[in-house]
Design an enzyme around this catalytic site. Structure first.
Site, mmCIF file in Angstrom:
data_model
loop_
_atom_site.group_PDB
_atom_site.id
_atom_site.type_symbol
_atom_site.label_atom_id
_atom_site.label_comp_id
_atom_site.label_asym_id
_atom_site.label_seq_id
_atom_site.Cartn_x
_atom_site.Cartn_y
_atom_site.Cartn_z
ATOM 1 N N LYS A 94 -6.870 9.696 -1.425
ATOM 2 C CA LYS A 94 -6.166 10.805 -1.025
ATOM 3 C C LYS A 94 -5.155 11.422 -1.811
ATOM 4 O O LYS A 94 -5.742 12.134 -2.662
ATOM 5 C CB LYS A 94 -5.249 9.416 0.096
ATOM 6 C CG LYS A 94 -5.899 8.713 0.888
ATOM 7 C CD LYS A 94 -7.069 9.023 1.681
ATOM 8 C CE LYS A 94 -7.319 8.075 2.714
ATOM 9 N NZ LYS A 94 -8.314 6.945 2.328
ATOM 10 N N ASP A 135 0.904 -1.273 -0.072
ATOM 11 C CA ASP A 135 -0.021 -0.061 0.045
ATOM 12 C C ASP A 135 1.022 1.396 -0.026
ATOM 13 O O ASP A 135 1.724 1.489 0.943
ATOM 14 C CB ASP A 135 -0.769 -0.077 1.203
ATOM 15 C CG ASP A 135 -1.797 1.182 1.199
ATOM 16 O OD1 ASP A 135 -1.696 2.161 0.786
ATOM 17 O OD2 ASP A 135 -2.777 1.029 2.109
#
Length: 391
Positions: A205, A180
């Site tokens: 994000k 990630d």
């Protein structure tokens, strides 16, 4: 294209078959079939066809995927409806009953629940290790280990995983690696450069960057993306056409945003490290970070994420101090998520309190005095002044 800034603007243009400079929003669930039956049959069997049925793919999704694949240095990418949609789709494309996964003690809250609760219910075993201890990964490898799942820097306390070590270790044992890369962004770090097979993001994000969409992405070789696509159309985690359009728009300014965010975060963290009301500043761009040298080795920039542990005689005092700071801040908004142009702050012990036991929070480094900060693109003097008055 040689440079990221150019790639962000021009990659994937072949998916925009109109004369519009900005790709249109394909607000349709399905598309007319070609008159030629053989052509339609071929389209129905394609991976991520652009003009077949929305759950299978659409032109703007495919253009955004091409941009992000290029950023991560991977052959292909697949857009999903959320970061967790990307992670769960990718993981479920690898493992099956009886397999073993190696994960970290520190992960995003929902990922921890995926590994601690959901996957074991399917007959998948999971071992958790301290990501800062290279040998810990080696010690838990089993004959049935299929996946090593990483997150670096980790959420929330920015612990770093040695990507080169884990990438090499996994290759020696024939294990798939997945990372990630949300906290870093591909501007600051490319896990694939260190031998990591699959890279996932919450595109909500930094990639989107404006807190106006929810999206995820999986980046890997074409063979893996084909597997993940088949899993995606079963799970129904495809990205909406409007969110993919917003994401593509946000991606165009990613390098500019990250340049300002990296600079702001480093200056704010440096200022915080001198403040008596803060017990500890965790920022991987500070020499005081225990893994600073490793961060320098595998990151080009140090991200906009900072964690601070506020001063206090005990946990109750730290909790009250943290809440007082949250209430006094003006520019830093108390809101979940991160990576937007605006600065945000959260109290992880409160946000994740009902999802983790006290022991699990301590293992992940989450104390009552911990505050997680996502630094935005505002002027650094205003950001420092806001914390100064709150502290």
């Amino acid at each position: 294209m040689k440079y990221i800034e150019t790639s962000l603007i021009h990659t994937g243009k072949e998916f925009n078959t109109t004369s519009s400079v900005t790709p249109p929003i394909y607000q349709t669930s399905t598309y007319y079939a070609p008159e030629n039956p053989e052509e339609y049959l071929e389209m129905a069997g394609e991976i991520s066809p652009s003009h077949f049925y929305h759950r299978h793919g659409n032109p703007v999704n495919n253009q955004a995927a091409a941009v992000i694949a290029s950023l991560e240095g991977k052959e292909a990418a697949l857009m999903t409806s959320s970061g967790m949609g990307a992670i769960s789709t990718a993981v479920l494309s690898i493992i099956e009953k009886g397999d073993h996964i190696i994960a970290q003690n520190a992960h995003y809250s929902s990922v921890s629940m995926l590994f601690r609760e959901f996957l074991p219910s399917l007959g998948v075993e999971v071992s958790f290790v301290d990501q800062a201890d290279n040998e810990a990964f080696q010690e838990v490898i089993r004959p049935n280990t299929r996946l090593i799942y990483l997150e670096t820097p980790s959420n929330p306390i920015l612990t770093i995983t040695d990507l080169s070590f884990v990438g090499k270790l996994a290759k020696e044992h024939g294990i798939v690696t997945m990372c990630d890369n949300t906290f870093a962004s591909p501007i600051n770090q490319r896990p694939g450069d260190f031998g990591i097979d699959v890279v996932v993001h919450s595109a909500t994000k930094y990639l989107g960057g404006h807190s106006d969409l929810t999206a995820g992405v999986i980046c890997a070789d074409k063979e893996f993306i084909a597997k993940a696509w088949k899993r995606m159309i079963i799970l129904g985690t495809s990205l909406s056409s409007f969110d993919s359009w917003l994401l593509l728009k946000g991606l165009r300014t990613l390098s500019l945003r990250m340049e300002r965010i990296n600079s702001n975060a480093l200056q704010l963290a440096s200022w915080m490290s001198e403040h008596k009301a803060i017990k500890q500043v965790l920022y991987c761009g500070l020499p005081s970070h225990p893994q600073y040298e490793l961060a320098r080795k595998q990151m080009k920039g140090f991200t906009g994420m900072i964690c601070i542990d506020v001063a206090g005689d005990d946990e109750d005092a730290q909790f009250k101090h943290a809440q007082t700071i949250l209430n006094k801040l003006v520019l830093f908004t108390n809101a979940a998520s991160l990576g937007g142009v605006e600065s945000l702050i959260v109290h992880p012990a409160s946000m994740w309190g009902k999802h983790h036991t006290k022991e699990q929070k301590l293992k992940a480094g989450i104390s009552n005095g911990l505050l997680r900060i996502s630094v935005g693109i505002e002027h650094i003097n205003d950001l420092i002044a806001d914390f100064d008055q709150a502290l």
